[in-house]
Design a protein around this motif. Structure first.
Motif, short mmCIF file in Angstrom:
data_model
loop_
_atom_site.label_atom_id
_atom_site.label_comp_id
_atom_site.label_asym_id
_atom_site.label_seq_id
_atom_site.Cartn_x
_atom_site.Cartn_y
_atom_site.Cartn_z
N GLU A 147 0.85 -1.19 0.00
CA GLU A 147 0.00 0.00 0.00
C GLU A 147 0.88 1.24 0.00
N ALA A 148 0.60 2.12 -0.95
CA ALA A 148 1.44 3.31 -1.11
C ALA A 148 1.16 4.34 -0.02
N GLU A 149 2.22 4.95 0.48
CA GLU A 149 2.08 6.05 1.43
C GLU A 149 2.11 7.39 0.68
N ARG A 150 1.77 8.44 1.40
CA ARG A 150 1.82 9.77 0.79
C ARG A 150 3.27 10.14 0.49
N SER A 151 3.47 10.87 -0.62
CA SER A 151 4.84 11.24 -1.02
C SER A 151 4.86 12.67 -1.56
N VAL A 152 5.25 13.61 -0.68
CA VAL A 152 5.38 15.00 -1.11
C VAL A 152 6.50 15.17 -2.13
N PRO A 153 7.69 14.53 -1.93
CA PRO A 153 8.74 14.63 -2.96
C PRO A 153 8.27 14.12 -4.32
N GLY A 154 7.46 13.05 -4.30
CA GLY A 154 6.93 12.52 -5.55
C GLY A 154 6.02 13.52 -6.25
N ILE A 155 5.21 14.22 -5.49
CA ILE A 155 4.30 15.22 -6.05
C ILE A 155 5.11 16.35 -6.69
N VAL A 156 6.15 16.80 -6.01
CA VAL A 156 7.00 17.87 -6.55
C VAL A 156 7.69 17.41 -7.83
N LEU A 157 8.22 16.18 -7.82
CA LEU A 157 8.91 15.66 -8.99
C LEU A 157 7.97 15.54 -10.17
N ALA A 158 6.75 15.02 -9.95
CA ALA A 158 5.78 14.87 -11.03
C ALA A 158 5.40 16.22 -11.63
N ALA A 159 5.21 17.22 -10.76
CA ALA A 159 4.85 18.56 -11.24
C ALA A 159 5.98 19.18 -12.06
N LEU A 160 7.23 18.97 -11.61
CA LEU A 160 8.39 19.51 -12.34
C LEU A 160 8.51 18.88 -13.72
#
Length: 235
Positions: free
Chosen positions: A114-127
């Motif tokens: 089960e995936a946890e929340r990932s703020v770095p992932g959100i930033v990377l995807a947006a970039l």
């Protein structure tokens, strides 16, 4: 008689080849950084979509490296001879990505992760969503003008990264905001489906056709790159 289009001049072809080499170098550099960041963030968050995104970055590096190998040849004839091999490498890279991401997404959906929340992932995807469309468009224009199916196919790899970034961002945001952990593997399955389609197209040599050969002397009909059988140069 209407003027006949003979395609780019030798000087123009060399200029386009240099531009493609530069764009490929930038793409490789960015994707190496992106892969490391995505795989690290995905491992920490147990995110199938983020890991799939990181693997796509690695595969995109292999795809771009194949194009770099093709365009490392200075002679136009050698580059053309390497075209089919480069397309095969790109296609196989798509298929490998689709297979791995599908298997990992199914594993996640069956409850083994089960995936946890990932703020770095959100930033990377947006970039990536902001950067990739420009790289893809620039290489696609050059590849179409040059008549290189491999350069256009590689630009589709980069464009796929744009789509993946959008899908990944939506999945990560839904998980972060609403706790919908199932959105992560669903996003990964969308990534796999897009990758499989692009792999098929690359294997079949779709995406751009070589410029149509000029008609024989005396033919009345005009020929232009826009009249080839896939219409790649008309866009």
């Amino acid at each position: 008689m209407t003027a006949i289009s003979l395609g780019p001049s030798p000087a123009r072809r060399e200029a386009l080849a240099r531009r493609i080499r530069l764009l490929v170098a930038v793409t490789i550099t960015y994707n190496v950084v992106e892969a490391v960041a995505a795989l690290a963030a995905g491992t920490l968050a147990s995110s199938t979509a983020l890991i799939g995104f990181g693997l796509d970055s690695i595969i995109e590096v292999s795809s771009a490296a194949a194009v770099a190998w093709q365009f490392s040849a200075r002679e136009h004839a050698v580059r053309e001879a390497r075209e089919k091999t480069t397309l095969r490498i790109i296609a196989l890279s798509f298929f490998v990505l689709a297979a791995y991401v599908t298997a990992d997404a199914v594993r996640a959906l069956t409850g083994t992760g089960e995936a946890e929340r990932s703020v770095p992932g959100i930033v990377l995807a947006a970039l990536s969503l902001a950067v990739m469309p420009f790289l893809s468009a620039a290489q696609r224009r050059s590849g179409r003008e040059l008549g290189s199916a491999s350069a256009v196919a590689d630009s589709k790899q980069t464009l796929l990264c744009t789509y993946l970034s959008a899908v990944l961002l939506i999945g990560l945001l839904l998980n972060a905001a609403l706790g919908w952990s199932w959105a992560d593997p669903i996003a990964a399955l969308v990534i796999a489906a897009i990758a499989a389609k692009e792999g098929r197209d690359a294997w079949q040599g779709r995406g751009c056709c070589a410029p149509v050969a000029p008609p024989r002397f005396g033919d009345a009909a005009a020929v232009s790159p826009a009249q080839n059988d896939c219409g790649c140069c008309s866009a």
